[in-house]
Write a protein that holds these residues in place. Structure first.
Motif, PDB file in Angstrom:
ATOM      1  N   TRP A   1      -6.446  -0.658  -1.913  1.00 52.06           N
ATOM      2  CA  TRP A   1      -6.570  -1.115  -0.313  1.00 52.06           C
ATOM      3  C   TRP A   1      -5.208  -2.247  -0.637  1.00 52.06           C
ATOM      4  O   TRP A   1      -5.122  -2.625  -1.401  1.00 52.06           O
ATOM      5  CB  TRP A   1      -8.037  -1.310  -0.262  1.00 52.06           C
ATOM      6  N   GLY A   2      -5.426  -2.470   0.567  1.00 51.68           N
ATOM      7  CA  GLY A   2      -4.238  -3.488   1.114  1.00 51.68           C
ATOM      8  C   GLY A   2      -4.637  -4.378   2.404  1.00 51.68           C
ATOM      9  O   GLY A   2      -5.321  -3.702   3.059  1.00 51.68           O
TER      10      GLY A   2
ATOM     11  N   LEU B   1       1.350  -0.919   0.131  1.00 49.14           N
ATOM     12  CA  LEU B   1      -0.066   0.115  -0.029  1.00 49.14           C
ATOM     13  C   LEU B   1       1.126   1.053  -0.228  1.00 49.14           C
ATOM     14  O   LEU B   1       0.705   2.164  -0.662  1.00 49.14           O
ATOM     15  CB  LEU B   1      -0.861  -0.241   1.677  1.00 49.14           C
TER      16      LEU B   1
ATOM     17  N   ARG C   1      -6.545   1.669   3.288  1.00 49.70           N
ATOM     18  CA  ARG C   1      -6.863   2.287   2.001  1.00 49.70           C
ATOM     19  C   ARG C   1      -6.609   3.209   2.341  1.00 49.70           C
ATOM     20  O   ARG C   1      -6.702   3.924   3.559  1.00 49.70           O
ATOM     21  CB  ARG C   1      -8.734   1.682   1.558  1.00 49.70           C
TER      22      ARG C   1
ATOM     23  N   ILE D   1      -4.073   7.703   4.409  1.00 49.57           N
ATOM     24  CA  ILE D   1      -4.010   5.453   4.154  1.00 49.57           C
ATOM     25  C   ILE D   1      -4.913   5.966   5.903  1.00 49.57           C
ATOM     26  O   ILE D   1      -4.895   6.278   7.016  1.00 49.57           O
ATOM     27  CB  ILE D   1      -2.631   5.009   4.431  1.00 49.57           C
TER      28      ILE D   1
END
Length: 119
Positions: free
Chosen positions: A114-115, A74, A100, A92
């Motif tokens: 997103w991650g 991310l 995200r 973030i």
């Protein structure tokens, strides 16, 4: 092959088509096929689609849909977005299921990445 009654293609407005194309090429390596001066298509990017010249842009604050990318890194993707000229509009943050951020590309559209949660 297209699937019956499944999402097949997405089209976005762009206030600056050349800048939008340059951004997505630089940030994500996309290539485009131009169909006249006011439309550019992309393919093989998870979902095929295109951008059309418009005075409008898609943003969540005006009711637009939000296209969300996935990233295994991310922070690395955020850096690429910024280096390519994207503007971070929501840094973030955590949400149920991951983290995200939201950004706008030079053509005015808001998107997100997103991650997974940090390990």
């Amino acid at each position: 092959m297209p699937q019956h009654e499944k999402i097949n293609y997405v089209e976005f407005p762009s206030q600056d088509l050349a800048a939008t194309k340059a951004f997505f090429h630089r940030a994500f390596g996309w290539s485009f096929v131009d169909y006249g001066p006011e439309y550019a298509a992309f393919s093989n990017e998870g979902l095929d689609g295109g951008f059309f010249k418009s005075g409008l842009a898609s943003r969540t604050d005006n009711g637009g849909s939000l296209l969300v990318f996935y990233s295994d890194d991310l922070e690395g993707t955020l850096e690429k977005v910024q280096e390519a000229g994207g503007r971070i509009v929501k840094p973030i943050f955590s949400f149920p299921g991951g983290r995200r951020f939201h950004f706008t590309e030079p053509g005015g559209n808001e998107l997100a990445v997103w991650g997974p949660d940090e390990a």
